[in-house]
Design a protein around this motif. Structure first.
Motif, PDB file in Angstrom:
ATOM      1  N   VAL A   1      48.096  63.948  28.586  1.00  0.00           N
ATOM      2  CA  VAL A   1      49.149  62.946  28.720  1.00  0.00           C
ATOM      3  C   VAL A   1      48.587  61.654  28.135  1.00  0.00           C
ATOM      4  O   VAL A   1      47.381  61.533  27.919  1.00  0.00           O
ATOM      5  N   LEU A   2      49.428  60.684  27.889  1.00  0.00           N
ATOM      6  CA  LEU A   2      48.965  59.427  27.296  1.00  0.00           C
ATOM      7  C   LEU A   2      48.032  58.687  28.241  1.00  0.00           C
ATOM      8  O   LEU A   2      48.308  58.558  29.436  1.00  0.00           O
ATOM      9  N   ASP A   3      46.922  58.201  27.687  1.00  0.00           N
ATOM     10  CA  ASP A   3      45.938  57.441  28.468  1.00  0.00           C
ATOM     11  C   ASP A   3      46.390  56.001  28.685  1.00  0.00           C
ATOM     12  O   ASP A   3      47.154  55.458  27.884  1.00  0.00           O
ATOM     13  N   PRO A   4      45.855  55.363  29.725  1.00  0.00           N
ATOM     14  CA  PRO A   4      46.090  53.928  29.893  1.00  0.00           C
ATOM     15  C   PRO A   4      45.438  53.143  28.751  1.00  0.00           C
ATOM     16  O   PRO A   4      44.523  53.627  28.091  1.00  0.00           O
ATOM     17  N   SER A   5      45.904  51.926  28.560  1.00  0.00           N
ATOM     18  CA  SER A   5      45.337  51.030  27.553  1.00  0.00           C
ATOM     19  C   SER A   5      44.668  49.856  28.251  1.00  0.00           C
ATOM     20  O   SER A   5      45.152  49.373  29.271  1.00  0.00           O
ATOM     21  N   GLN A   6      43.565  49.384  27.670  1.00  0.00           N
ATOM     22  CA  GLN A   6      42.811  48.274  28.242  1.00  0.00           C
ATOM     23  C   GLN A   6      42.958  47.037  27.360  1.00  0.00           C
ATOM     24  O   GLN A   6      43.016  47.145  26.127  1.00  0.00           O
ATOM     25  N   PHE A   7      42.973  45.880  28.027  1.00  0.00           N
ATOM     26  CA  PHE A   7      43.093  44.597  27.356  1.00  0.00           C
ATOM     27  C   PHE A   7      42.094  43.635  27.978  1.00  0.00           C
ATOM     28  O   PHE A   7      42.085  43.462  29.193  1.00  0.00           O
ATOM     29  N   THR A   8      41.265  43.029  27.149  1.00  0.00           N
ATOM     30  CA  THR A   8      40.220  42.130  27.637  1.00  0.00           C
ATOM     31  C   THR A   8      40.577  40.686  27.301  1.00  0.00           C
ATOM     32  O   THR A   8      40.780  40.342  26.129  1.00  0.00           O
ATOM     33  N   PHE A   9      40.627  39.881  28.349  1.00  0.00           N
ATOM     34  CA  PHE A   9      40.844  38.446  28.212  1.00  0.00           C
ATOM     35  C   PHE A   9      39.540  37.740  28.537  1.00  0.00           C
ATOM     36  O   PHE A   9      38.799  38.177  29.416  1.00  0.00           O
ATOM     37  N   ILE A  10      39.263  36.645  27.841  1.00  0.00           N
ATOM     38  CA  ILE A  10      38.077  35.852  28.114  1.00  0.00           C
ATOM     39  C   ILE A  10      38.537  34.431  28.422  1.00  0.00           C
ATOM     40  O   ILE A  10      39.381  33.880  27.707  1.00  0.00           O
TER      41      ILE A  10
ATOM     42  N   SER B   1      56.360  30.269  30.492  1.00  0.00           N
ATOM     43  CA  SER B   1      56.759  30.268  31.908  1.00  0.00           C
ATOM     44  C   SER B   1      55.999  31.310  32.719  1.00  0.00           C
ATOM     45  O   SER B   1      56.141  31.370  33.932  1.00  0.00           O
ATOM     46  N   GLY B   2      55.242  32.136  32.040  1.00  0.00           N
ATOM     47  CA  GLY B   2      54.477  33.193  32.709  1.00  0.00           C
ATOM     48  C   GLY B   2      55.271  34.480  32.828  1.00  0.00           C
ATOM     49  O   GLY B   2      56.497  34.469  32.919  1.00  0.00           O
ATOM     50  N   VAL B   3      54.560  35.578  32.823  1.00  0.00           N
ATOM     51  CA  VAL B   3      55.157  36.903  32.973  1.00  0.00           C
ATOM     52  C   VAL B   3      54.289  37.703  33.943  1.00  0.00           C
ATOM     53  O   VAL B   3      53.062  37.644  33.883  1.00  0.00           O
ATOM     54  N   GLN B   4      54.952  38.412  34.868  1.00  0.00           N
ATOM     55  CA  GLN B   4      54.202  39.226  35.820  1.00  0.00           C
ATOM     56  C   GLN B   4      53.786  40.526  35.145  1.00  0.00           C
ATOM     57  O   GLN B   4      54.607  41.207  34.525  1.00  0.00           O
ATOM     58  N   ILE B   5      52.521  40.848  35.268  1.00  0.00           N
ATOM     59  CA  ILE B   5      51.986  42.087  34.691  1.00  0.00           C
ATOM     60  C   ILE B   5      52.259  43.218  35.672  1.00  0.00           C
ATOM     61  O   ILE B   5      51.973  43.109  36.859  1.00  0.00           O
ATOM     62  N   GLN B   6      52.793  44.318  35.155  1.00  0.00           N
ATOM     63  CA  GLN B   6      53.163  45.466  35.987  1.00  0.00           C
ATOM     64  C   GLN B   6      52.765  46.764  35.303  1.00  0.00           C
ATOM     65  O   GLN B   6      52.553  46.797  34.105  1.00  0.00           O
ATOM     66  N   GLY B   7      52.702  47.823  36.086  1.00  0.00           N
ATOM     67  CA  GLY B   7      52.419  49.147  35.540  1.00  0.00           C
ATOM     68  C   GLY B   7      50.950  49.398  35.293  1.00  0.00           C
ATOM     69  O   GLY B   7      50.561  49.915  34.246  1.00  0.00           O
ATOM     70  N   PHE B   8      50.123  49.040  36.281  1.00  0.00           N
ATOM     71  CA  PHE B   8      48.683  49.241  36.149  1.00  0.00           C
ATOM     72  C   PHE B   8      48.333  50.718  36.158  1.00  0.00           C
ATOM     73  O   PHE B   8      49.082  51.550  36.657  1.00  0.00           O
ATOM     74  N   SER B   9      47.152  51.043  35.648  1.00  0.00           N
ATOM     75  CA  SER B   9      46.721  52.436  35.639  1.00  0.00           C
ATOM     76  C   SER B   9      46.382  52.894  37.060  1.00  0.00           C
ATOM     77  O   SER B   9      46.220  52.087  37.971  1.00  0.00           O
ATOM     78  N   THR B  10      46.271  54.179  37.229  1.00  0.00           N
ATOM     79  CA  THR B  10      46.100  54.779  38.543  1.00  0.00           C
ATOM     80  C   THR B  10      44.802  54.385  39.227  1.00  0.00           C
ATOM     81  O   THR B  10      44.796  54.006  40.391  1.00  0.00           O
ATOM     82  N   ASP B  11      43.709  54.470  38.520  1.00  0.00           N
ATOM     83  CA  ASP B  11      42.405  54.237  39.145  1.00  0.00           C
ATOM     84  C   ASP B  11      41.881  52.813  39.017  1.00  0.00           C
ATOM     85  O   ASP B  11      41.013  52.408  39.780  1.00  0.00           O
ATOM     86  N   THR B  12      42.383  52.057  38.058  1.00  0.00           N
ATOM     87  CA  THR B  12      41.894  50.701  37.843  1.00  0.00           C
ATOM     88  C   THR B  12      43.045  49.810  37.407  1.00  0.00           C
ATOM     89  O   THR B  12      43.657  50.068  36.369  1.00  0.00           O
ATOM     90  N   ALA B  13      43.310  48.766  38.167  1.00  0.00           N
ATOM     91  CA  ALA B  13      44.321  47.786  37.758  1.00  0.00           C
ATOM     92  C   ALA B  13      43.659  46.743  36.872  1.00  0.00           C
ATOM     93  O   ALA B  13      44.133  46.420  35.795  1.00  0.00           O
ATOM     94  N   TRP B  14      42.535  46.203  37.350  1.00  0.00           N
ATOM     95  CA  TRP B  14      41.780  45.221  36.587  1.00  0.00           C
ATOM     96  C   TRP B  14      40.324  45.280  36.989  1.00  0.00           C
ATOM     97  O   TRP B  14      39.976  45.766  38.053  1.00  0.00           O
ATOM     98  N   THR B  15      39.486  44.778  36.109  1.00  0.00           N
ATOM     99  CA  THR B  15      38.080  44.571  36.436  1.00  0.00           C
ATOM    100  C   THR B  15      37.715  43.165  35.981  1.00  0.00           C
ATOM    101  O   THR B  15      38.266  42.653  35.003  1.00  0.00           O
ATOM    102  N   ALA B  16      36.804  42.550  36.712  1.00  0.00           N
ATOM    103  CA  ALA B  16      36.342  41.209  36.374  1.00  0.00           C
ATOM    104  C   ALA B  16      34.890  41.289  35.929  1.00  0.00           C
ATOM    105  O   ALA B  16      34.072  41.961  36.563  1.00  0.00           O
ATOM    106  N   GLY B  17      34.589  40.598  34.850  1.00  0.00           N
ATOM    107  CA  GLY B  17      33.214  40.551  34.370  1.00  0.00           C
ATOM    108  C   GLY B  17      32.346  39.717  35.302  1.00  0.00           C
ATOM    109  O   GLY B  17      32.836  38.896  36.074  1.00  0.00           O
ATOM    110  N   ASP B  18      31.070  39.949  35.238  1.00  0.00           N
ATOM    111  CA  ASP B  18      30.120  39.200  36.064  1.00  0.00           C
ATOM    112  C   ASP B  18      30.127  37.722  35.709  1.00  0.00           C
ATOM    113  O   ASP B  18      30.352  37.352  34.559  1.00  0.00           O
ATOM    114  N   ALA B  19      29.844  36.899  36.697  1.00  0.00           N
ATOM    115  CA  ALA B  19      29.653  35.468  36.476  1.00  0.00           C
ATOM    116  C   ALA B  19      28.169  35.238  36.215  1.00  0.00           C
ATOM    117  O   ALA B  19      27.344  35.455  37.097  1.00  0.00           O
TER     118      ALA B  19
END
Length: 145
Positions: free
Chosen positions: A127-136, A23-41
């Motif tokens: 303090v604990l660092d943010p974690s990154q997750f890469t989707f393709i 059903s989908g889940v809303q992603i919340q709690g992004f890091s301070t300086d970067t919420a997401w990045t998109a790879g080049d097309a």
């Protein structure tokens, strides 16, 4: 002249994962300086012959989205669940993602993807660092909202 709105504070990311979060889940709690990045097309493959003539052709390519979540993010549990279930079943789960950016009046629908890389343990520093997750993803379709 109006000031251009470039905020992403009201952006919404919905992640859908077959058999886990259908059903989908809303992603919340992004890091301070970067919420997401998109790879080049990547649009084309090009090469030049020994005679100096350029040849090029369209080539389809996957799109990556990297999410960055604070160590306190409630969405870390979602990511950890995807990772642990993939490891337990020795399989991957098909994902789709919808990124809505009201400030730009844009929505991006990414489909037929998987979680490729995940940092499921926060690095402990001052303090604990943010974690990154890469989707393709197989495709990314922008639209106006």
């Amino acid at each position: 002249m109006a000031v251009g709105n470039i905020t992403d504070a009201d952006a919404i990311i919905i992640l859908t994962v077959d058999n886990l979060y259908p059903s989908g889940v809303q992603i919340q709690g992004f890091s301070t300086d970067t919420a997401w990045t998109a790879g080049d097309a990547t649009i084309a493959e090009a090469r030049m012959g020994v005679d100096g003539k350029l040849s090029a052709g369209y080539t389809p390519s996957p799109r990556t989205i990297n999410l960055s979540l604070e160590a306190s993010s409630p969405s870390l549990e979602v990511m950890r669940n995807i990772i642990s279930t993939s490891q337990m079943t020795k399989g991957v789960f098909t994902c789709s993602m919808q990124i809505t950016i009201p400030a730009q009046g844009k929505e991006y629908k990414l489909s037929n993807g998987v979680l490729q890389v995940g940092h499921d343990i926060s690095d402990g520093k001052k303090v604990l660092d943010p974690s990154q997750f890469t989707f393709i993803f197989e495709s990314c379709k922008p639209s106006s909202i």
